[in-house]
Design an enzyme around this catalytic site. Structure first.
Site, PDB file in Angstrom:
ATOM      1  N   CYS A  29       0.848  -1.192   0.000  1.00 53.38           N
ATOM      2  CA  CYS A  29       0.000   0.000   0.000  1.00 53.38           C
ATOM      3  C   CYS A  29       0.885   1.244   0.000  1.00 53.38           C
ATOM      4  O   CYS A  29       1.669   1.459   0.923  1.00 53.38           O
ATOM      5  CB  CYS A  29      -0.903  -0.033   1.233  1.00 53.38           C
ATOM      6  SG  CYS A  29      -1.604   1.565   1.654  1.00 53.38           S
ATOM      7  N   LYS A  56      -9.977  -8.810   5.924  1.00 52.88           N
ATOM      8  CA  LYS A  56      -9.472  -8.128   7.134  1.00 52.88           C
ATOM      9  C   LYS A  56      -9.887  -8.818   8.425  1.00 52.88           C
ATOM     10  O   LYS A  56     -11.027  -9.305   8.533  1.00 52.88           O
ATOM     11  CB  LYS A  56     -10.019  -6.695   7.169  1.00 52.88           C
ATOM     12  CG  LYS A  56      -9.455  -5.797   6.097  1.00 52.88           C
ATOM     13  CD  LYS A  56     -10.058  -4.392   6.169  1.00 52.88           C
ATOM     14  CE  LYS A  56      -9.559  -3.564   4.990  1.00 52.88           C
ATOM     15  NZ  LYS A  56     -10.213  -2.253   4.885  1.00 52.88           N
ATOM     16  N   GLU A  82      -5.392   8.006   8.091  1.00 55.85           N
ATOM     17  CA  GLU A  82      -5.137   8.982   7.018  1.00 55.85           C
ATOM     18  C   GLU A  82      -3.627   9.275   6.962  1.00 55.85           C
ATOM     19  O   GLU A  82      -3.075   9.910   7.850  1.00 55.85           O
ATOM     20  CB  GLU A  82      -5.889  10.315   7.209  1.00 55.85           C
ATOM     21  CG  GLU A  82      -7.387  10.229   7.082  1.00 55.85           C
ATOM     22  CD  GLU A  82      -7.837  10.008   5.635  1.00 55.85           C
ATOM     23  OE1 GLU A  82      -7.052  10.255   4.712  1.00 55.85           O
ATOM     24  OE2 GLU A  82      -8.980   9.562   5.463  1.00 55.85           O
TER      25      GLU A  82
END
Lengths: 240, 240
Positions: A29, A56, A82
Site C-alpha cells: 500500500c 481483514k 489517514e
C-alpha cells in the site's frame, strides 16, 4: 516490515506497550509506505502489523473506520489514520529531523504541490482499475509531472526538501517508486524520460536515501504484486 | 468585506504594498469565509478584493489556477490558494493567538474531524446542486453531525478548541452558519435540534465570537443569495 498479513480469524494483537508505536499496514500500500518513510526518516522506533486488505481481521474494524490502513496505534490506545494526518502528527510530535519546511510559505507551497500530486494519484488509480491508460489520464500524469519537473529545476535540489529529502519528497515517493509499473499498460505509454531529466536525477538520489532503501521494492516486484491483484488474488506475502 | 465584486474588464489591482496581505474573495463563498475568520481571529490586517465568480476578471487567472478563490496574495507577489492551506499558513506565520491545538495528538484528531466534515460539505453541495435533499445526503449529514455532537460532549467546551474557538471551530463554521438554509429544501428535512443540543449551544456561543460577528450573515440573507444563485444570477453584491 515483511511479516505475514493477518486475516479474518487471526488473533488480536496485545495492547501497544508503553512508549511504543504500532503501525497497521500493508506491504504494497503506497499510503502505508508514506508513513513508514516518515518513521524511518525520523528514526522513530515502531512495530508493523500487516493486514490482509481483502480479508481483514474483525478486530481491525475497531481500530480505524472500515479497518483502513495505514493506522497508527499509540500506547494510550488512540488510533490515528489517514496517511497525511499521521505524517504531520509524527513530524509535529518528534521534533528531531523536521521534514516539513521550517518557513511557513515554503511549507504552504509544498502543500499545494502535494495537493497537485493527488491528481496524478487519482489518474494512476483509474489506470489500474481500468487495466489500461486512457488519453485523459496520460495527460493528467504528464502535465502533473511537468509541474514537478519545473519545480525541481527552480529549487536548489537535489531533493524538493533541499540537501535531504523533506516531507514532499517522501509523500510523493511511493508512486514514483512504482512509476515503471505503467509500462504494463501498453508499450504506447512509457514515461518519456528525456522530458523529466530533473525527476530522473531525483529518483536516482532518492533510492540512495537510507529511509527509502528500507521499504524499497523493485519494479519487477511491484509488477508481480499488481498482476496478482489484477487476477483477484493479491499476493501480499510476496516477499516472505 | 462588502466591496463590489469585480468582473471581466475590471482594472487589475496594483501590487500588494509592503507588509500587507490581500485576499481575493467572494462574499458568499464559505471557503473564503474560512480564511476571513482566521485573519479576523488572529487580528491580521488584510484587504479584500471581491471577485464575481460567474464573470471573473481575466487577471484573476494569473493569480490562482482557474482564478479560484480564496487566494491570498503576499507582498512579494506570491499567491496561495486552497482554504485549508492558507489557514495553516496564517497560523504558522503569525504565531500570536495560535488556532491549531498545541498538542500534536489533539491537532491530528481535529484534522480527522475536519476530514469527516468534508463529507457533510459534499452532501450539502449535492443538495444545493440537485435543489432537493435526498435520503443518502440527509443520512450523511445527520450521521456526520452526530459525530460532532458526541465530540463536543466529550470535550470541555464550549468550543471544540476549548475556552475559545480554535482552527476546527472556524473551519466548519461557514457551513454551520448556513445550516438553516436547508429548510428551503423541503419541510420534511429540518435539522432536529433536540438531537444536536451541544451543537446548538455551540452555535449560540460562536455567533458571539468577535471574528464570527464580522463576517456573519443571517439565514435570510444566505437564503436570498442562494435563491439568486439558483435562478442563475447570483447576487454577490446583495449586501451593498
Amino acid at each position: 516490515m515483511n511479516s505475514k498479513h493477518l486475516t479474518k480469524g487471526s488473533r488480536k494483537p496485545s495492547p501497544v506497550r508503553r512508549g511504543k508505536l504500532r503501525l497497521y499496514s500493508n506491504r504494497f500500500c503506497p499510503y502505508c509506505q508514506r508513513v513508514i518513510l516518515v518513521l524511518d526518516a525520523k528514526r522513530i522506533p515502531y512495530e508493523v502489523v500487516n493486514i490482509n486488505l481483502v480479508n481483514k481481521p474483525d478486530w481491525m474494524f475497531d481500530k480505524s473506520p472500515m479497518g483502513k490502513v495505514p493506522a497508527l496505534e499509540l500506547d494510550n490506545g488512540e488510533v490515528l489514520y489517514e496517511s497525511l494526518i499521521i505524517a504531520d502528527y509524527l513530524d509535529d510530535k518528534y521534533n528531531a529531523h523536521r521534514l516539513h519546511a521550517k518557513d511557513p510559505l515554503q511549507k504552504a507551497k509544498d502543500q499545494l504541490l502535494l495537493k497537485q500530486f493527488t491528481k496524478i494519484i487519482n489518474a494512476l488509480l483509474k489506470t489500474v482499475s481500468l487495466g489500461r491508460i486512457e488519453h485523459d489520464e496520460a495527460q493528467v500524469i504528464s502535465e502533473g509531472l511537468a509541474i514537478f519537473e519545473r519545480e525541481l529545476t527552480d529549487r536548489p535540489g537535489p531533493f524538493f526538501g533541499g540537501s535531504r529529502p523533506g516531507m514532499l519528497d517522501y509523500m510523493i515517493w511511493p508512486w514514483c517508486e512504482r512509476s515503471d509499473v505503467l509500462k504494463i499498460y501498453g508499450k504506447d505509454y512509457i514515461l518519456k524520460k528525456e522530458k523529466y531529466k530533473q525527476l530522473m536525477e531525483w529518483r536516482k538520489v532518492m533510492v540512495e536515501d537510507e529511509a527509502v532503501k528500507k521499504s524499497w521494492c523493485s519494479a519487477n516486484t511491484h509488477i508481480k504484486y499488481l498482476q496478482s491483484s489484477r487476477a483477484g488474488v493479491p499476493n501480499y506475502d510476496l516477499l516472505i
